[in-house]
Design an enzyme around this catalytic site. Structure first.
Site, PDB file in Angstrom:
ATOM      1  N   MET A  30       0.846  -1.200   0.000  1.00 45.95           N
ATOM      2  CA  MET A  30       0.000   0.000   0.000  1.00 45.95           C
ATOM      3  C   MET A  30       0.881   1.249   0.000  1.00 45.95           C
ATOM      4  O   MET A  30       0.455   2.322   0.409  1.00 45.95           O
ATOM      5  CB  MET A  30      -0.923  -0.013   1.217  1.00 45.95           C
ATOM      6  CG  MET A  30      -1.915  -1.176   1.164  1.00 45.95           C
ATOM      7  SD  MET A  30      -3.372  -0.936   2.170  1.00 45.95           S
ATOM      8  CE  MET A  30      -2.650  -0.815   3.797  1.00 45.95           C
ATOM      9  N   GLY A  31       2.130   1.106  -0.422  1.00 39.94           N
ATOM     10  CA  GLY A  31       3.045   2.241  -0.461  1.00 39.94           C
ATOM     11  C   GLY A  31       3.643   2.509   0.905  1.00 39.94           C
ATOM     12  O   GLY A  31       3.586   1.661   1.793  1.00 39.94           O
ATOM     13  N   ALA A  32       4.224   3.727   1.062  1.00 40.18           N
ATOM     14  CA  ALA A  32       4.970   4.080   2.283  1.00 40.18           C
ATOM     15  C   ALA A  32       6.000   2.970   2.547  1.00 40.18           C
ATOM     16  O   ALA A  32       6.085   2.409   3.638  1.00 40.18           O
ATOM     17  CB  ALA A  32       4.041   4.273   3.473  1.00 40.18           C
ATOM     18  N   LEU A  33       6.766   2.688   1.515  1.00 40.17           N
ATOM     19  CA  LEU A  33       7.672   1.534   1.553  1.00 40.17           C
ATOM     20  C   LEU A  33       8.846   1.756   2.503  1.00 40.17           C
ATOM     21  O   LEU A  33       9.342   2.870   2.653  1.00 40.17           O
ATOM     22  CB  LEU A  33       8.203   1.238   0.139  1.00 40.17           C
ATOM     23  CG  LEU A  33       7.145   0.995  -0.936  1.00 40.17           C
ATOM     24  CD1 LEU A  33       7.814   0.595  -2.254  1.00 40.17           C
ATOM     25  CD2 LEU A  33       6.134  -0.062  -0.514  1.00 40.17           C
ATOM     26  N   HIS A  37       9.565  -3.870   3.150  1.00 42.55           N
ATOM     27  CA  HIS A  37       9.094  -4.095   1.778  1.00 42.55           C
ATOM     28  C   HIS A  37      10.283  -4.408   0.858  1.00 42.55           C
ATOM     29  O   HIS A  37      10.205  -5.289   0.002  1.00 42.55           O
ATOM     30  CB  HIS A  37       8.398  -2.846   1.239  1.00 42.55           C
ATOM     31  CG  HIS A  37       7.134  -2.480   1.953  1.00 42.55           C
ATOM     32  ND1 HIS A  37       7.038  -1.389   2.767  1.00 42.55           N
ATOM     33  CD2 HIS A  37       5.911  -3.075   1.981  1.00 42.55           C
ATOM     34  CE1 HIS A  37       5.822  -1.298   3.252  1.00 42.55           C
ATOM     35  NE2 HIS A  37       5.105  -2.314   2.794  1.00 42.55           N
ATOM     36  N   GLN A  61     -10.210  -1.980   2.549  1.00 43.27           N
ATOM     37  CA  GLN A  61      -9.767  -2.736   3.735  1.00 43.27           C
ATOM     38  C   GLN A  61      -9.661  -1.851   4.979  1.00 43.27           C
ATOM     39  O   GLN A  61      -9.256  -2.318   6.032  1.00 43.27           O
ATOM     40  CB  GLN A  61      -8.442  -3.452   3.462  1.00 43.27           C
ATOM     41  CG  GLN A  61      -7.226  -2.567   3.307  1.00 43.27           C
ATOM     42  CD  GLN A  61      -6.010  -3.352   2.859  1.00 43.27           C
ATOM     43  OE1 GLN A  61      -5.908  -3.748   1.691  1.00 43.27           O
ATOM     44  NE2 GLN A  61      -5.079  -3.620   3.757  1.00 43.27           N
ATOM     45  N   ARG A 188       3.273   2.450   9.414  1.00 43.06           N
ATOM     46  CA  ARG A 188       2.669   3.292  10.462  1.00 43.06           C
ATOM     47  C   ARG A 188       3.699   3.837  11.445  1.00 43.06           C
ATOM     48  O   ARG A 188       3.409   4.791  12.166  1.00 43.06           O
ATOM     49  CB  ARG A 188       1.608   2.490  11.228  1.00 43.06           C
ATOM     50  CG  ARG A 188       0.343   2.282  10.428  1.00 43.06           C
ATOM     51  CD  ARG A 188      -0.761   1.687  11.286  1.00 43.06           C
ATOM     52  NE  ARG A 188      -2.032   1.699  10.603  1.00 43.06           N
ATOM     53  CZ  ARG A 188      -2.458   0.775   9.766  1.00 43.06           C
ATOM     54  NH1 ARG A 188      -1.674  -0.258   9.497  1.00 43.06           N
ATOM     55  NH2 ARG A 188      -3.629   0.866   9.178  1.00 43.06           N
TER      56      ARG A 188
END
Ligand code: PAF
Length: 280
Positions: A30-33, A37, A61, A188
């Site tokens: 979902m990105g914010a790698l 990742h 989701q 997060r």
């Protein structure tokens, strides 16, 4: 690195790859790698001729709109990180309307894997995960798909979905990547202040201590919950000690695979952090 924004362009590219006999790995994100990742991407690069990294913040989701709103969006930095992974990597970054031209009304249900823990506290979450992951599997038709074990429960649910829908691909679970402090890498984490990061490192510390306790399942559970809740700024939402395959609660250490799965609220916002530890 090539980035595709439409399913048609991605399919055209992958069609050519397959015609040339190349294998395809998929890393859904979902990105914010972060480095976690990157470890999945490097693994896929090592095992496949082509790696597709999907970058799609999947709205279906998120049961909590605020969680979706504050989720970090860092597409440029994500692409820069992917450039460092070597190999033949392409990004797939579609819009919401590309993926969901119509609302997705499909319902997936794989209890108990999707009804306990995250499934109980985030109703609809795993339905949304199955909606997007099944779509990605249909677009990409990968030989292998790579998922981080940080989201332990997600892998169990996806395995059930793959068996149910008959996808012909290998699910490759990859180990959690941790900061030196033990904190599991997560998109997060960027929402935590430096002090909250230090606080969050207690989660894995206490999980590890609970192994050394050699107590009963109940004693181990209570130790984790009581110790973490005694730390100001942390609040355990749930701690379940479960069968590592079915995710059903266990009351003894008899099952061949046993895992403790935890979600903790951390800090002032607060940020919801998940982690797990393997007992057996
Ligand atoms: O684990 C995640 O980041 C997401 O749940 C996934 C698998 C990319 C689906 O949106």
């Amino acid at each position: 690195m090539q980035t595709f924004n439409t399913i048609a362009d991605l399919r055209r590219y992958l069609g050519d790859c397959r015609a040339a006999g190349r294998t395809v790995g998929l890393v859904p994100t979902m990105g914010a790698l972060h480095e976690g990742h990157a470890s999945l991407v490097r693994r896929s690069v090592a095992e496949n001729d082509v790696t597709v990294v999907s970058i799609f913040l999947n709205p279906t989701q998120f049961n909590d709109k605020k969680d979706l709103e504050r989720y970090p969006r860092t597409l440029e930095a994500d692409c820069r990180l992917l450039e460092t992974c070597g190999g033949n990597v392409v990004a797939f970054a579609p819009s919401v309307s590309e993926v969901y031209p119509e609302p997705d009304t499909r319902q997936f249900s794989y209890p108990p894997t999707d009804s306990v823990m995250e499934g109980a506290f985030r109703p609809g979450h795993f339905n949304g995960v199955c909606q997007i992951v099944s779509k990605l599997f249909m677009y990409v038709e990968p030989d292998r798909a790579y998922f981080g074990e940080k989201d332990y429960q997600q892998i169990a649910v996806i395995r059930r979905m793959v068996a149910d829908l008959g996808f012909r691909l290998q699910i490759v679970p990859c180990p959690v990547v941790r900061e030196e402090s033990g904190l599991a890498l997560s998109s997060r984490n960027s929402l935590l202040t430096p002090e909250e990061r230090t606080l969050a490192a207690n989660i894995y510390r206490v999980l590890r201590e609970s192994i050394a306790l050699h107590g009963t399942v109940q004693q181990t559970h209570d130790y984790v919950v009581t110790t973490l809740n005694a730390i100001p700024g942390l609040e355990v939402q749930y701690y379940n000690i479960v069968d590592g395959d079915t995710l059903a609660d266990v009351t003894t250490w008899d099952a061949p695979s046993i895992v403790g799965c935890i979600t903790v609220y951390c800090g002032a916002t607060p940020i919801r952090l998940i982690d797990h530890i393997r007992y057996k």
